[in-house]
Design a protein around this motif. Structure first.
Motif, PDB file in Angstrom:
ATOM      1  N   SER A 168       0.815  -1.207   0.000  1.00 17.46           N
ATOM      2  CA  SER A 168       0.000   0.000   0.000  1.00 17.46           C
ATOM      3  C   SER A 168       0.855   1.265   0.000  1.00 17.46           C
ATOM      4  CB  SER A 168      -0.921  -0.009   1.223  1.00 17.46           C
ATOM      5  OG  SER A 168      -1.706   1.156   1.271  1.00 17.46           O
ATOM      6  N   LEU A 169       1.954   1.258   0.764  1.00 17.75           N
ATOM      7  CA  LEU A 169       2.816   2.437   0.801  1.00 17.75           C
ATOM      8  C   LEU A 169       3.497   2.665  -0.546  1.00 17.75           C
ATOM      9  CD1 LEU A 169       3.944   4.788   2.375  1.00 17.75           C
ATOM     10  CD2 LEU A 169       5.704   3.266   3.326  1.00 17.75           C
ATOM     11  N   LEU A 170       3.904   1.596  -1.199  1.00 19.16           N
ATOM     12  CA  LEU A 170       4.515   1.729  -2.528  1.00 19.16           C
ATOM     13  C   LEU A 170       3.498   2.212  -3.560  1.00 19.16           C
ATOM     14  CD1 LEU A 170       6.667  -1.515  -2.456  1.00 19.16           C
ATOM     15  CD2 LEU A 170       7.559   0.820  -2.569  1.00 19.16           C
ATOM     16  N   GLU A 171       2.253   1.807  -3.394  1.00 17.94           N
ATOM     17  CA  GLU A 171       1.202   2.212  -4.337  1.00 17.94           C
ATOM     18  C   GLU A 171       0.754   3.656  -4.098  1.00 17.94           C
ATOM     19  OE1 GLU A 171      -1.253  -0.032  -6.765  1.00 17.94           O
ATOM     20  OE2 GLU A 171       0.906   0.065  -7.095  1.00 17.94           O
ATOM     21  N   ASN A 172       0.711   4.063  -2.834  1.00 15.40           N
ATOM     22  CA  ASN A 172       0.078   5.340  -2.502  1.00 15.40           C
ATOM     23  C   ASN A 172       1.028   6.397  -1.958  1.00 15.40           C
ATOM     24  OD1 ASN A 172      -2.749   4.376  -2.964  1.00 15.40           O
ATOM     25  ND2 ASN A 172      -2.229   2.995  -1.284  1.00 15.40           N
ATOM     26  N   GLY A 173       2.303   6.034  -1.819  1.00 13.80           N
ATOM     27  CA  GLY A 173       3.257   6.964  -1.210  1.00 13.80           C
ATOM     28  C   GLY A 173       3.868   7.969  -2.150  1.00 13.80           C
ATOM     29  N   GLY A 174       3.428   7.994  -3.403  1.00  9.64           N
ATOM     30  CA  GLY A 174       3.913   8.992  -4.350  1.00  9.64           C
ATOM     31  C   GLY A 174       5.382   8.867  -4.692  1.00  9.64           C
ATOM     32  N   GLY A 175       5.954   7.676  -4.530  1.00 15.62           N
ATOM     33  CA  GLY A 175       7.355   7.472  -4.868  1.00 15.62           C
ATOM     34  C   GLY A 175       8.322   8.057  -3.874  1.00 15.62           C
ATOM     35  N   ALA A 176       7.821   8.503  -2.716  1.00 15.84           N
ATOM     36  CA  ALA A 176       8.682   9.178  -1.736  1.00 15.84           C
ATOM     37  C   ALA A 176       9.287   8.222  -0.721  1.00 15.84           C
ATOM     38  CB  ALA A 176       7.867  10.252  -1.006  1.00 15.84           C
ATOM     39  N   TRP A 177       8.898   6.935  -0.807  1.00 17.46           N
ATOM     40  CA  TRP A 177       9.314   6.002   0.238  1.00 17.46           C
ATOM     41  C   TRP A 177      10.086   4.805  -0.318  1.00 17.46           C
ATOM     42  CZ3 TRP A 177       8.744   6.801   5.426  1.00 17.46           C
ATOM     43  CH2 TRP A 177       7.904   7.863   5.806  1.00 17.46           C
ATOM     44  N   ARG A 178      11.200   4.528   0.334  1.00 14.49           N
ATOM     45  CA  ARG A 178      11.886   3.257   0.157  1.00 14.49           C
ATOM     46  C   ARG A 178      11.294   2.300   1.196  1.00 14.49           C
ATOM     47  NH1 ARG A 178      17.498   1.700   2.960  1.00 14.49           N
ATOM     48  NH2 ARG A 178      17.813  -0.383   2.058  1.00 14.49           N
ATOM     49  N   VAL A 179      10.869   1.125   0.765  1.00 15.92           N
ATOM     50  CA  VAL A 179      10.204   0.182   1.661  1.00 15.92           C
ATOM     51  C   VAL A 179      11.036  -1.090   1.771  1.00 15.92           C
ATOM     52  CG1 VAL A 179       8.129  -1.187   2.071  1.00 15.92           C
ATOM     53  CG2 VAL A 179       7.938   1.110   1.085  1.00 15.92           C
ATOM     54  N   VAL A 180      11.362  -1.471   3.002  1.00 16.54           N
ATOM     55  CA  VAL A 180      12.148  -2.673   3.256  1.00 16.54           C
ATOM     56  C   VAL A 180      11.372  -3.578   4.214  1.00 16.54           C
ATOM     57  CG1 VAL A 180      14.337  -3.628   4.068  1.00 16.54           C
ATOM     58  CG2 VAL A 180      14.282  -1.353   2.989  1.00 16.54           C
ATOM     59  N   VAL A 181      11.039  -4.787   3.753  1.00 16.47           N
ATOM     60  CA  VAL A 181      10.359  -5.771   4.588  1.00 16.47           C
ATOM     61  C   VAL A 181      11.394  -6.733   5.148  1.00 16.47           C
ATOM     62  CG1 VAL A 181       8.602  -7.589   4.671  1.00 16.47           C
ATOM     63  CG2 VAL A 181       8.285  -5.610   3.156  1.00 16.47           C
ATOM     64  N   LEU A 182      11.432  -6.873   6.471  1.00 14.04           N
ATOM     65  CA  LEU A 182      12.388  -7.757   7.128  1.00 14.04           C
ATOM     66  C   LEU A 182      11.642  -8.907   7.796  1.00 14.04           C
ATOM     67  CD1 LEU A 182      14.631  -5.000   8.764  1.00 14.04           C
ATOM     68  CD2 LEU A 182      15.044  -6.224   6.618  1.00 14.04           C
ATOM     69  N   GLU A 183      11.878 -10.122   7.329  1.00  9.87           N
ATOM     70  CA  GLU A 183      11.199 -11.318   7.841  1.00  9.87           C
ATOM     71  C   GLU A 183      12.206 -12.205   8.575  1.00  9.87           C
ATOM     72  OE1 GLU A 183       9.174 -14.435   8.996  1.00  9.87           O
ATOM     73  OE2 GLU A 183       8.147 -12.680   8.147  1.00  9.87           O
ATOM     74  N   ALA A 184      11.892 -12.533   9.835  1.00 10.78           N
ATOM     75  CA  ALA A 184      12.828 -13.303  10.650  1.00 10.78           C
ATOM     76  C   ALA A 184      13.025 -14.718  10.136  1.00 10.78           C
ATOM     77  CB  ALA A 184      12.339 -13.350  12.094  1.00 10.78           C
ATOM     78  N   SER A 185      11.981 -15.325   9.567  1.00 10.06           N
ATOM     79  CA  SER A 185      12.086 -16.708   9.087  1.00 10.06           C
ATOM     80  C   SER A 185      12.541 -16.730   7.640  1.00 10.06           C
ATOM     81  CB  SER A 185      10.729 -17.411   9.216  1.00 10.06           C
ATOM     82  OG  SER A 185       9.831 -16.958   8.213  1.00 10.06           O
ATOM     83  N   GLY A 186      12.589 -17.907   7.086  1.00 12.00           N
ATOM     84  CA  GLY A 186      12.967 -18.046   5.684  1.00 12.00           C
ATOM     85  C   GLY A 186      11.773 -18.221   4.776  1.00 12.00           C
ATOM     86  N   GLU A 187      10.557 -17.894   5.277  1.00  8.53           N
ATOM     87  CA  GLU A 187       9.340 -18.128   4.502  1.00  8.53           C
ATOM     88  C   GLU A 187       8.454 -16.897   4.470  1.00  8.53           C
ATOM     89  OE1 GLU A 187       8.023 -22.611   5.222  1.00  8.53           O
ATOM     90  OE2 GLU A 187       8.557 -21.635   7.115  1.00  8.53           O
ATOM     91  N   ILE A 188       7.673 -16.824   3.396  1.00  6.99           N
ATOM     92  CA  ILE A 188       6.710 -15.752   3.208  1.00  6.99           C
ATOM     93  C   ILE A 188       5.350 -16.214   3.752  1.00  6.99           C
ATOM     94  CG2 ILE A 188       5.429 -14.423   1.469  1.00  6.99           C
ATOM     95  CD1 ILE A 188       8.293 -13.517   1.679  1.00  6.99           C
ATOM     96  N   GLY A 189       4.608 -15.288   4.330  1.00  5.44           N
ATOM     97  CA  GLY A 189       3.231 -15.595   4.709  1.00  5.44           C
ATOM     98  C   GLY A 189       2.948 -15.608   6.191  1.00  5.44           C
ATOM     99  N   GLY A 190       3.973 -15.614   7.032  1.00  5.46           N
ATOM    100  CA  GLY A 190       3.759 -15.626   8.473  1.00  5.46           C
ATOM    101  C   GLY A 190       2.922 -16.812   8.916  1.00  5.46           C
ATOM    102  N   LEU A 191       1.909 -16.560   9.743  1.00  6.75           N
ATOM    103  CA  LEU A 191       1.043 -17.628  10.225  1.00  6.75           C
ATOM    104  C   LEU A 191       0.129 -18.154   9.125  1.00  6.75           C
ATOM    105  CD1 LEU A 191       0.055 -16.065  13.668  1.00  6.75           C
ATOM    106  CD2 LEU A 191       1.689 -17.920  13.278  1.00  6.75           C
ATOM    107  N   ALA A 192       0.063 -17.456   7.993  1.00  8.00           N
ATOM    108  CA  ALA A 192      -0.791 -17.873   6.883  1.00  8.00           C
ATOM    109  C   ALA A 192       0.022 -18.481   5.738  1.00  8.00           C
ATOM    110  CB  ALA A 192      -1.609 -16.687   6.377  1.00  8.00           C
TER     111      ALA A 192
END
Length: 500
Positions: free
Chosen positions: A19-43
């Motif tokens: 959402s921030l990348l879509e709506n932030g007007g290009g003003a934001w660098r976004v970094v997602v940090l995941e502790a595990s080696g998998e995507i999706g968390g509990l899902a």
């Protein structure tokens, strides 16, 4: 360019990043940090050989148009029959021009919602229905007592100080004792009289015996309580497929998604977050932080927490989770419903095990979620036996082979698996902090929230990020509201108002 750090690559974190990348007007660098080696968390979806496991079972259904629109954008609804639809000749409202699941992977399947309770070695509809079979299974005496008990509860309401009060007010004591008391204690490890009624208000909302009766009288297609929905969407290869697709969308828009990146320290400057430090020693300065990590870990990573806040955070209770996947060629229980299935398999996606003589809490039947989760759905049944426990207890520390044998023995004891049916394959999976709990130190959670809200550029999102039993759509809404708050379009309190 400003930097936003997102802790956690689950539904809340990935939605916030997107959402921030879509709506932030290009003003934001976004970094997602995941502790595990998998995507999706509990899902997430876990692969085992040619089979896949949906951890906990995840129906894609929401009353929120924004969430539904994002799901549809990421994975369109099937436009042709899936494998089992074809085999059974099932007619469904397929999407015109939608993908064919037999030829394409990026597709949402239309699935029927069937979940029942197994109690007294019989099946009961969940929620309880007013069918003749319900009364036959209950017996005349139990039915008579349940009816009078409900009438008493309807006229003499209890003050709702606990989850027990919440359920008795809506179903009467007899139905509560039959269908809620034991299962709830299995799930949480404490009696419902010790649990906040807030859990019931979030998870079953307007559901009651009265609503169940009125639901029967509603015309087909009428709006229903969430707990009474009759169908839902489901990614062809399990829920993790959608979150992996969303992670790819984040990357495509210039965001970073880093796995195996556990946060061990968070730096502050005044009332703002200034940087995060990973287990690898990397320091990443930031201008905003969205956190879906467990609250107790977040407070530990932050400096300067008052002793009272730190004590409450450290004592926040959780329930952990174990799934045993079993591959067999058949189950002993037969389909006695009007729903057509492959080889007479029961049609349930999951079955609540209310029997008091086993620790087994729920049985998932992955064939009914999606035939593409099973190596050979024409010949095999792939099930998940779900147990609720606490990290470090006897179930959690049991050897994998011993635990699998224990689970198989319990399934045979219920009569759902015949004594001579061979186990073709198996796997045990353990999940920490699957269920934020509503008892003990949770009574003082407001103190922790108030201290965290003092950081102007910190937003707590998702199930563990808010210590709240959110569904996937609620977690996504947390992410969306947090971004709106960052961009000045919504108050910070809107994030905490989701699912209240």
């Amino acid at each position: 360019m400003k930097t936003a750090i997102v802790i956690g690559a689950g539904p809340a974190g990935l939605t916030a990043a997107y959402s921030l990348l879509e709506n932030g007007g290009g003003a934001w660098r976004v970094v997602v940090l995941e502790a595990s080696g998998e995507i999706g968390g509990l899902a997430r979806t876990v692969s085992h050989g040619a089979c896949r496991i949906d951890i906990g079972g995840h129906r894609f259904f929401s009353k929120n148009a924004e969430v539904n629109a994002l799901w549809a954008k990421l994975m369109p609804t099937q436009g042709a029959p899936a494998w089992d639809d074809r085999a059974l000749g099932r007619a469904k409202p397929y999407a015109p021009g939608g993908p064919d699941p037999e030829n394409e992977d990026r597709v949402m399947l239309l699935r029927d919602r069937v979940s029942r309770i197994f109690y007294l070695r019989h099946f009961f509809d969940y929620p309880i229905s007013l069918k003749a079979r319900t009364f036959i299974n209950m017996g005349l005496w139990r039915t008579w007592r349940a009816g009078w008990s409900y009438l008493h509860a309807a006229f003499f309401k209890r003050t709702e100080r606990s989850l027990e009060d919440f359920y008795i007010n809506r179903f009467g004591r007899v139905l509560y004792e039959m269908f809620f008391e034991d299962y709830t204690e299995k799930l949480w490890g404490v009696h419902p009289s010790k649990i906040s009624p807030e859990w019931g208000a979030q998870r079953v909302k307007g559901l009651s015996l009265t609503k169940a009766v009125l639901n029967v009288l509603k015309p087909k297609g009428a709006k229903r309580e969430t707990s009474l929905i009759e169908s839902f969407l489901y990614p062809k290869k399990g829920p993790g497929q959608l979150w992996e697709t969303l992670a790819d969308a984040v990357r495509t828009r210039g965001g970073e998604v880093r796995l195996d990146s556990e946060i061990v320290r968070i730096e502050t400057a005044g009332n703002a977050i200034s940087a995060v430090v990973t287990a690898q020693g990397e320091r990443i300065p930031c201008d905003a932080l969205f956190s879906s990590m467990p609250i107790k870990d977040l407070v530990t990573a932050l400096p300067g927490a008052p002793d009272a806040v730190r004590a409450v955070a450290e004592a926040l209770p959780y329930r952990d989770f174990i799934t045993v996947g079993l591959l067999v060629d058949r189950l002993a229980i037969q389909n006695q419903t009007h729903i057509k299935t492959i080889n007479g398999l029961v049609p349930d996606t999951w079955i609540y095990i209310q029997e008091r003589d086993v620790r087994l809490g729920r049985l998932q039947i992955f064939n009914n979620w999606s035939p593409y989760l099973v190596d050979d759905p024409a010949r095999h049944v792939w099930v998940g036996l779900e147990y609720f426990c606490s990290e470090g207890d006897a179930l959690w520390t049991m050897d994998e082979r011993a635990f699998t044998d224990f689970a198989v023995a319990e399934l045979r004891k219920t009569g759902m698996l015949a004594p001579d049916t061979p186990i073709l394959d198996s796997v045990r999976l353990r999940v920490k902090k699957a269920y934020p709990a509503y008892f003990g130190a949770y009574a003082r959670f407001g103190e922790v929230r108030a201290w965290l809200d003092g950081f102007a550029n910190l937003w707590c999102i998702g199930r563990n990020g808010q210590h709240r039993y959110n569904n996937m759509d609620h977690s996504m809404l947390c992410g969306l509201e947090a971004v709106r708050s960052l961009l000045g379009q919504a108050p910070k309190a809107a994030v905490w108002a989701v699912n209240t």
